[in-house]
Design an enzyme around this catalytic site. Structure first.
Site, short mmCIF file in Angstrom:
data_model
loop_
_atom_site.label_atom_id
_atom_site.label_comp_id
_atom_site.label_asym_id
_atom_site.label_seq_id
_atom_site.Cartn_x
_atom_site.Cartn_y
_atom_site.Cartn_z
N ILE A 133 23.84 -64.54 2.71
CA ILE A 133 24.99 -64.11 3.52
C ILE A 133 25.31 -62.63 3.26
CG2 ILE A 133 26.86 -64.69 1.88
CD1 ILE A 133 28.25 -66.02 4.38
N ALA A 134 24.83 -62.11 2.13
CA ALA A 134 25.02 -60.69 1.79
C ALA A 134 23.90 -60.26 0.86
CB ALA A 134 26.38 -60.47 1.13
N ALA A 136 22.94 -56.95 -1.77
CA ALA A 136 23.41 -55.71 -2.39
C ALA A 136 22.32 -55.07 -3.24
CB ALA A 136 24.67 -55.99 -3.21
N SER A 137 22.71 -54.13 -4.08
CA SER A 137 21.75 -53.32 -4.84
C SER A 137 20.98 -54.13 -5.86
CB SER A 137 22.49 -52.17 -5.54
OG SER A 137 23.56 -52.69 -6.32
N LEU A 138 21.64 -55.08 -6.52
CA LEU A 138 21.01 -55.80 -7.62
C LEU A 138 20.63 -57.23 -7.28
CD1 LEU A 138 23.26 -54.56 -10.59
CD2 LEU A 138 21.24 -53.48 -9.60
N GLY A 139 21.20 -57.78 -6.23
CA GLY A 139 20.91 -59.17 -5.89
C GLY A 139 21.38 -59.51 -4.50
N VAL A 141 23.34 -62.81 -2.12
CA VAL A 141 24.26 -63.93 -2.29
C VAL A 141 24.04 -64.98 -1.20
CG1 VAL A 141 26.69 -64.62 -2.38
CG2 VAL A 141 25.98 -62.44 -3.38
N LYS A 155 24.45 -65.98 -6.55
CA LYS A 155 23.88 -64.63 -6.54
C LYS A 155 22.56 -64.64 -7.31
CE LYS A 155 25.88 -61.15 -8.81
NZ LYS A 155 26.76 -60.02 -9.14
N ASP A 290 34.05 -51.45 -11.16
CA ASP A 290 33.33 -51.28 -9.90
C ASP A 290 34.15 -51.86 -8.74
OD1 ASP A 290 31.24 -50.55 -8.23
OD2 ASP A 290 30.11 -52.40 -8.54
#
Length: 326
Positions: A133-134, A136-139, A141, A155, A290
């Site tokens: 569903i999303a 990002a930089s490291l993983g 989700v 994640k 963050d």
């Protein structure tokens, strides 16, 4: 079969990379050439008044940061929250670095889950989607459903992440130390020290077991604040490269219009954000390091004065001393 991550060690990691010139030299050349081409394009097109030129330039900036990998994506995320440093039309594109990156292969994610948790997703979950569903930089989700009939956020860490970050943090330090004498910097500390702090934070962030402990600690500190919500950690479905929490059904604090379309009052969330931020700094001495819009959700159910706010992603946390708090 969990991978063992060591902590960041500037000296040992530098030696590790220098002893592998077949890794160091092609990568450092690739980064330099990519950044030079980006710099030249910004130099010639950065002041253009043409909206199409600026839109194409912002997309090029996004692509460059994405292909350079996780370390540069994290730096780009930091820039995406700085309208004082980056043009507004570029910022719009850079916010995609927060959770709208190209995902890695679904089959690889399934294999990582199985290696880490010791069973397939069919055995672990009641429902598991075919795509994230999303991302990002490291993983990335996934919104999955547990056997208890509740939804959760799973994640899964990007493959080969420890190697990529270890390699690029060392190269960033080499480049920063080499070129810092030619840069107009006066920030009180050496740029090498800043890169070391960045490396230490990244090495902590890719260890999801640490993130789980951070989430538990943060939730404990905010249990008396009825306006701040922390997703529940699902320990039995979490490991070093997979972390599972309860699903947060909210609206990201990215766009005022989206909040208003959902009948949410922006000012009420600003107040909760400010108060919870001050609590972290002055009361607890432990804070979310963050807090970009992709990591904060507006929830329904608050009042016109105090909105209900959820924090997610506790990979990057920090503490301050009592003297600094005072």
């Amino acid at each position: 079969m969990s991978i063992h991550y060591s902590t960041y060690s500037p000296k040992n990691d530098l030696i590790w990379l220098i002893l592998r010139p077949w890794i160091l030299l092609p990568r450092i050349l690739y980064i330099l050439l990519t950044l030079i081409f980006l710099f030249l394009r910004i130099l010639f097109q950065g002041n253009s008044k043409n909206k199409i030129v600026q839109k194409n330039l912002s997309k090029y900036l996004f692509v460059v940061i994405t292909i350079l990998g996780p370390c540069f994506i994290i730096l780009g995320q930091a820039l995406s929250t700085r309208p004082d440093l980056v043009r507004q039309d570029w910022l719009t594109e850079l916010t995609n670095l927060q959770d709208n990156l190209p995902p890695f292969e679904h089959e690889i994610a399934l294999k990582i889950i199985e290696d880490e948790l010791g069973a397939s997703v069919d055995e672990l979950f009641d429902e598991f989607p075919n795509e994230p569903i999303a991302s990002a930089s490291l993983g990335q989700v996934y919104k999955a459903k547990l056997k208890t009939n509740t939804y959760c956020a799973v994640k899964v860490q990007r493959p080969n992440l420890y190697f990529l970050i270890r390699r690029d943090v060392v190269i960033l330090k080499i480049l920063a130390t080499t070129f810092s004498p030619f840069l107009p910097l006066n920030i009180g500390v050496s740029i090498g020290e800043i890169i070391d702090e960045f490396g230490k934070a990244l090495f902590d962030e890719i260890d999801y077991e640490k993130e789980g402990k951070n989430a538990l600690k943060f939730a404990d500190l905010f249990q008396s604040n009825p306006n701040v919500f922390i997703p529940r950690l699902e320990k039995g479905f979490s490991s070093q490269r997979v972390i599972t929490t309860s699903w947060i059904d909210g609206v990201k604090l990215r766009d005022r219009k989206i909040l208003e379309e959902n009948n949410l009052i922006p000012a009420s969330y600003i107040k909760t954000c400010v108060i919870s931020g001050l609590q972290q700094l002055f009361e607890h001495g432990y804070f979310h390091a963050d807090p970009h819009p992709g990591n904060m959700f507006a929830l329904k159910g608050g009042s016109s004065e105090f909105g209900h706010l959820a924090y997610v992603d506790f990979g990057m946390m920090d503490s301050i001393t009592n003297s600094d708090r005072l």
